[in-house]
Write a protein that holds these residues in place. Structure first.
Motif, PDB file in Angstrom:
ATOM      1  N   ILE A   1      -1.286  -5.171   5.680  1.00 24.32           N
ATOM      2  CA  ILE A   1      -1.574  -5.363   4.261  1.00 24.32           C
ATOM      3  C   ILE A   1      -0.466  -4.727   3.413  1.00 24.32           C
ATOM      4  CG2 ILE A   1      -2.807  -3.188   3.941  1.00 24.32           C
ATOM      5  CD1 ILE A   1      -4.908  -4.646   2.367  1.00 24.32           C
ATOM      6  N   ALA A   2      -0.284  -5.229   2.189  1.00 23.69           N
ATOM      7  CA  ALA A   2       0.681  -4.589   1.288  1.00 23.69           C
ATOM      8  C   ALA A   2       0.090  -3.274   0.792  1.00 23.69           C
ATOM      9  CB  ALA A   2       0.978  -5.509   0.111  1.00 23.69           C
ATOM     10  N   PRO A   3       0.927  -2.240   0.645  1.00 28.09           N
ATOM     11  CA  PRO A   3       0.396  -0.922   0.281  1.00 28.09           C
ATOM     12  C   PRO A   3      -0.484  -0.939  -0.964  1.00 28.09           C
ATOM     13  CG  PRO A   3       2.707  -0.733   0.836  1.00 28.09           C
ATOM     14  CD  PRO A   3       2.379  -2.194   0.878  1.00 28.09           C
ATOM     15  N   HIS A   4      -0.085  -1.702  -1.985  1.00 31.85           N
ATOM     16  CA  HIS A   4      -0.888  -1.654  -3.212  1.00 31.85           C
ATOM     17  C   HIS A   4      -2.250  -2.305  -3.004  1.00 31.85           C
ATOM     18  CE1 HIS A   4       1.048  -5.633  -3.662  1.00 31.85           C
ATOM     19  NE2 HIS A   4      -0.074  -5.962  -4.262  1.00 31.85           N
ATOM     20  N   LYS A   5      -2.313  -3.248  -2.065  1.00 26.00           N
ATOM     21  CA  LYS A   5      -3.609  -3.875  -1.804  1.00 26.00           C
ATOM     22  C   LYS A   5      -4.522  -2.914  -1.064  1.00 26.00           C
ATOM     23  CE  LYS A   5      -2.494  -8.679  -2.213  1.00 26.00           C
ATOM     24  NZ  LYS A   5      -1.563  -9.541  -1.458  1.00 26.00           N
ATOM     25  N   ALA A   6      -3.928  -2.101  -0.197  1.00 26.32           N
ATOM     26  CA  ALA A   6      -4.722  -1.085   0.490  1.00 26.32           C
ATOM     27  C   ALA A   6      -5.320  -0.132  -0.537  1.00 26.32           C
ATOM     28  CB  ALA A   6      -3.846  -0.324   1.480  1.00 26.32           C
TER      29      ALA A   6
ATOM     30  N   GLY B   1      -9.380   0.846  -1.830  1.00 26.21           N
ATOM     31  CA  GLY B   1      -9.942   2.195  -1.846  1.00 26.21           C
ATOM     32  C   GLY B   1      -9.329   3.138  -0.837  1.00 26.21           C
ATOM     33  N   ILE B   2      -8.217   2.710  -0.205  1.00 20.33           N
ATOM     34  CA  ILE B   2      -7.539   3.588   0.751  1.00 20.33           C
ATOM     35  C   ILE B   2      -6.409   4.306   0.018  1.00 20.33           C
ATOM     36  CG2 ILE B   2      -6.322   3.715   2.941  1.00 20.33           C
ATOM     37  CD1 ILE B   2      -7.470   0.946   3.586  1.00 20.33           C
ATOM     38  N   THR B   3      -6.501   5.603  -0.048  1.00 19.62           N
ATOM     39  CA  THR B   3      -5.475   6.358  -0.752  1.00 19.62           C
ATOM     40  C   THR B   3      -4.884   7.383   0.189  1.00 19.62           C
ATOM     41  OG1 THR B   3      -6.641   6.087  -2.824  1.00 19.62           O
ATOM     42  CG2 THR B   3      -5.041   7.847  -2.718  1.00 19.62           C
TER      43      THR B   3
END
Ligand SMILES: Nc1ncnc2c1ncn2[C@@H]1O[C@H](COP(=O)(O)OP(=O)(O)O)[C@@H](O)[C@H]1O
Ligand SMILES: [Mg+2]
Lengths: 347, 254, 290
Positions: free
Chosen positions: B73-78, B82-84
């Motif tokens: 997945i693209a980082p911003h989509k992660a 809700g994944i930070t």
């Protein structure tokens, strides 16, 4: 026994014109001190076109070129704020130029229609062209912007589209020089104002963050590809406008629009004036272009001089003239007494 | 349904050149659980985090978040899901005031959505978050340039940055390293509270004693492979783990 | 026809490789993208011409001297222009680009634009190879190109100094601890890059007149070839030169003579858009980064 030693000290004047949007002004004097340079510049700019008889049309058309280069420099500055360093502003300029030329020739549009259309469509088109390479950073992005305008002009040359080497002529003119100048001045002022507002907003903060640390911006949940594309679009607007406008000013458009001049001149302006404030890039253009008119008789030596200035400023005064002047203006020097210094030196 | 895993990793592999930084790693995590990831330096902990958060694309294997395949997945989509994550090397925006550093995540799509599109009081929210991670409100510190912060403060700023995104799963890469004992002690209650609020925690740590106070489960990595998984107390008794750890300890102190 | 295509394609490829060699070496060893490369190439051509015509030196001596002088100029450029902005890649590019343009346009200004400006070939005459007539100078180019590629590859891969320089470009910190001073190494690599630009000019310029715009073209050709091959890879440089070289000859023969220039510019754009690390580039980070 100690005697006093004096040394120069730089003191900040109390005004905080530097903070983004908070002005703490103690007095009317401070207020005038803070706003005087801007007001003065705007007034002179607005009066200039009225002084036709005094300055002559020659220098008025120099102002046209100056503002056109200023717009390209502003565009460069915004791109750089988002970490995209362009070595080919001629790309935007040329696309704007050819679009307006093609639009007015094909659809018989008047400049009122074709300039805004070319500006918008041109910005969109250049954003699309650059979209695949937005992930590139540093010199790689610079490289591609360097190569693209040259490529486009060669393609026009060999395919003979858009008039080939001849270019497109008989482009409808603009009403008259005074009107032209007022349009340009208004666009320039609006552009500076809008860019300043943009870059000091939260959105502008994010754009600059992409430049400083794109990883952190991604981790904050931004699509940096999209942010960069938006930055390119916003930055392309004044540049494509500049191209479109100058096309109608000269009533022709040719491969010259993609020439290195339109990449080097704005770049030199920004570096001489100082990047990052928008005022600096415009100041740079207002120094470089009139200067180059004084050097007109030296023909191609002009380019040598620009390049050397670019070189000298890039190495010697990378912050640019504007930051230098502003610091001088906001601070003053005074002599302060230092005690005890003489003792040390005496030993 | 409560026990459906929030994170499920299947056969995850990443090779850099010939070397496998993640080698066929599988595990599951239920919502609200806190997971510790430990292992010697270079064992692939950060790489695992990069894989989950989309900063690195896996060579093989799958990652499921709340049942959804998020492999590559693209980082911003992660982040949107809700994944930070925090970074091991926290690199703030040095020339911005500390609180302005938080304006950037606070302006992000996720923060705007989860905070109900409140535009006006972002500065206030930022200061509030800083307070939460232990910045003194009335001191000058939040207004100083981030470049002037000592290391421990940078780490807490990094934590505040993550919290500003209201994560469902919070992944912290060596949060404690660079913090003083007292700083760690002040952060632990906060982490416990985050966990209580239902946020799933994933922590990479070298400070095992402090880590084990927070986590429910630990996995041990060595040379990119998962060599153990289970309750912290049980896992540390395993021979392979002791070997990996002792081995690295010797190397480190040499 | 086919033999013609093969031979002229090869010559063109070697010309490209020679033109790019200096740029690629400097970039590979010190990380400086020297945008004054084309300017140096042109300048060396005029230096040789001046040595021959003003000082009356023999051609071969002038050329050797030119290579040395250009090398020194390159080292000085590092000392004076790059060092103050070292490490800021874009300032390096901007200042070397400015310098390159200044050099090129200076020669235009002083009027070095006529047909008088030519360099003599090392060997005159021509020969028939499998029915294709080819002049000796082109053979010289191929010879020099192949020889230089071998020497450089040997230097950077098998000599102590070369390995040290390469190590430096990969990890300045380790190199420092080994007692190699990075500024000296970088200065040396700039000097070598400039000298190579001069070698290329001495070999290639005798084929025609020295035209000012060559300064720009050479830089773009060098960029095209190195970008395609992967910016710091020797094998990439060779393969890149062959691909662009043959593509240019192919398009100019079968589509139209002016298409050659479109090809190499398009190569830069396409490669950077599709696979920015080039065919052999090691800069994986360019693509690893999402
Ligand atoms: N981007 C990368 N390119 C090449 N190798 C990498 C990259 N990231 C990590 N590695 C390698 O993967 C291995 C694991 O690294 P890392 O995940 O950072 O370990 P840890 O966080 O456990 O210390 C190391 O050997 C490291 O050199
Ligand atoms: Mg790590």
């Amino acid at each position: 026994m100690s005697h006093l030693v004096y040394r120069k000290e730089r003191v900040d004047r109390g005004i905080k014109v530097r903070s983004d949007d908070i002005f703490i002004l103690a007095s009317l004097r401070d207020l005038s001190y803070a706003t005087l340079p801007k007001t003065l510049a705007i007034v002179i700019l607005l009066l200039f076109p009225l002084l036709k008889d005094l300055v002559g049309t020659y220098w008025e058309s120099v102002l046209v070129t100056t503002i056109v280069i200023s717009l390209l420099a502003l565009s460069w500055d915004l791109l750089a704020s988002a970490g995209l360093v362009s070595l080919g502003q001629a790309l935007f300029f040329g696309v704007g130029s050819y679009l307006t030329g093609w639009l007015s020739r094909t659809f018989a549009l008047t400049p009122i229609m074709s300039i805004p259309l070319a500006t918008l469509v041109g910005a969109l088109l250049t954003t699309l062209i650059l979209y695949p390479v937005l992930r590139l950073r540093g010199i790689y992005f610079g490289l591609i912007t360097f190569a693209l305008p040259l490529l486009l002009s060669r393609v026009i040359e060999v395919t003979k589209i858009l008039g080939g080497t001849e270019g497109l002529n008989k482009i409808p003119p603009l009403p008259n020089l005074t009107t032209e100048l007022y349009i340009l001045i208004v666009v320039l002022l609006v552009c500076i104002y809008a860019y300043r507002r943009l870059i000091t907003s939260d959105y502008g903060l994010v754009l600059q963050a992409v430049r400083d640390n794109d990883r952190a911006v991604m981790a904050a949940g931004f699509d940096i590809q999209r942010l960069k594309a938006q930055a390119v679009f916003l930055a392309a607007l004044p540049a494509t406008f500049a191209g479109a406008f100058l096309t109608h000013h000269f009533q022709v458009v040719g491969m010259q629009s993609f020439a290195l001049d339109y990449s080097i001149l704005p770049l030199t302006s920004v570096i001489v004036g100082g990047a990052g404030t928008f005022f600096g890039s415009v100041l740079g253009a207002f120094i470089m272009i009139p200067l180059s008119e004084f050097l007109r008789e030296f023909a191609s030596l002009r380019v040598v001089i620009y390049s050397l200035l670019l070189l000298i400023f890039a190495i010697g005064l990378p912050e640019g003239i504007f930051h230098f002047i502003r610091r001088r203006y906001q601070q003053f020097e005074r002599m302060t007494a230092l005690e005890g210094e003489s003792d040390k030196r005496g030993k | 349904m409560a026990n459906e895993p929030i994170l499920r990793i299947v056969g995850l592999t990443k090779s850099f050149g010939g070397e496998k930084a993640a080698d066929n790693i599988s595990f599951e995590l239920v919502p609200g659980q806190a997971l510790g990831i430990i292992g010697p330096n270079g064992s692939g902990k950060s790489t695992l985090i990069n894989l989950i958060t989309g900063f690195v694309k896996p060579t093989a294997g799958q990652i499921f978040f709340k049942g959804k395949n998020i492999t590559g997945i693209a980082p911003h989509k992660a982040v949107d899901l809700g994944i930070t994550r925090s970074f091991q090397m926290s690199r703030p925006f040095y020339n911005l005031p500390v609180f302005k550093n938080l304006i950037i995540p606070l302006s992000s799509p996720r923060a705007r959505r989860s905070r109900g599109g409140k535009y006006g009081d972002r500065d206030e929210t930022a200061i509030h978050l800083l307070e939460e991670v232990g910045f003194e409100r009335d001191s000058q510190v939040p207004y100083k340039d981030a470049g002037a912060l000592p290391h421990g403060y940078l780490k807490r700023l990094e934590l505040a940055r993550c919290l500003s995104l209201e994560p469902e799963m919070l992944i912290l890469d060596e949060l404690f390293s660079g913090m003083s004992m007292s700083e760690i002690a002040s952060v632990i209650p906060l982490l416990e509270k985050i966990k209580e609020d239902g946020c799933t925690l994933v922590m990479v740590e070298h400070r095992l004693t402090e880590l084990f106070r927070i986590i429910d489960k630990v996995i041990v990595l060595n040379f990119g492979q998962k060599i153990a998984e289970g309750k912290p107390s049980d896992v540390m008794k395993q021979e392979a783990v002791m070997k990996a750890y002792l081995g690295s300890e010797v190397v480190e102190s040499a | 026809m086919a033999a013609n295509f093969l031979i002229y394609g090869l010559v063109n490829s070697v010309v490209l490789m020679l033109s790019a060699l200096g740029f690629s070496l400097t970039f590979g060893l010190s990380g400086v993208a020297n945008f004054a490369h084309g300017g140096l190439y042109l300048t060396s051509g005029f230096i040789a011409w001046m040595l021959i015509h003003y000082l009356g030196l023999p051609a071969f001596v002038s050329m050797l001297l030119t290579i040395v002088i250009t090398g020194i100029i390159g080292a000085l450029i590092y000392r004076i222009i790059i060092m103050p902005v070292r490490g800021i890649a874009l300032s390096e590019v901007i200042s070397t680009m400015a310098l390159g343009v200044a050099m090129i346009e200076f020669f235009r200004y002083i009027g070095f634009v006529t047909y008088d400006f030519t360099l003599p070939p090392l060997v005159a005459g021509s020969v028939d190879i499998v029915g294709v007539s080819i002049d000796y100078q082109r053979l010289v180019i191929v010879g020099v190109g192949v020889l230089l590629a071998i020497i450089l590859w040997f230097f950077t891969h098998h000599t102590k100094a070369g390995l040290a320089l390469r190590g430096m470009s990969q990890d300045e910190y380790t190199a420092l601890s080994l007692g190699i001073e990075s500024d000296w190494a970088a200065m040396l690599s700039m000097g070598m890059g400039a000298a190579l630009a001069a070698v290329a000019a001495m070999a290639i310029l005798p084929l025609g007149i020295i035209s000012i715009n060559m300064g720009y073209d050479v830089l773009l050709l060098a960029l095209s070839v190195t970008v395609l091959g992967g910016l710091e890879s020797t094998a990439g440089l060779i393969v890149g030169s062959l691909l662009v070289g043959y593509a240019m000859v192919f398009t100019s023969t079968y589509i139209g003579p002016q298409w050659g220039t479109v090809v190499y510019l398009a190569a830069i754009v396409l490669v950077l858009a599709i696979k920015p690390s080039g065919l052999f580039g090691k800069s994986k980070e360019l693509e690893e980064r999402v």
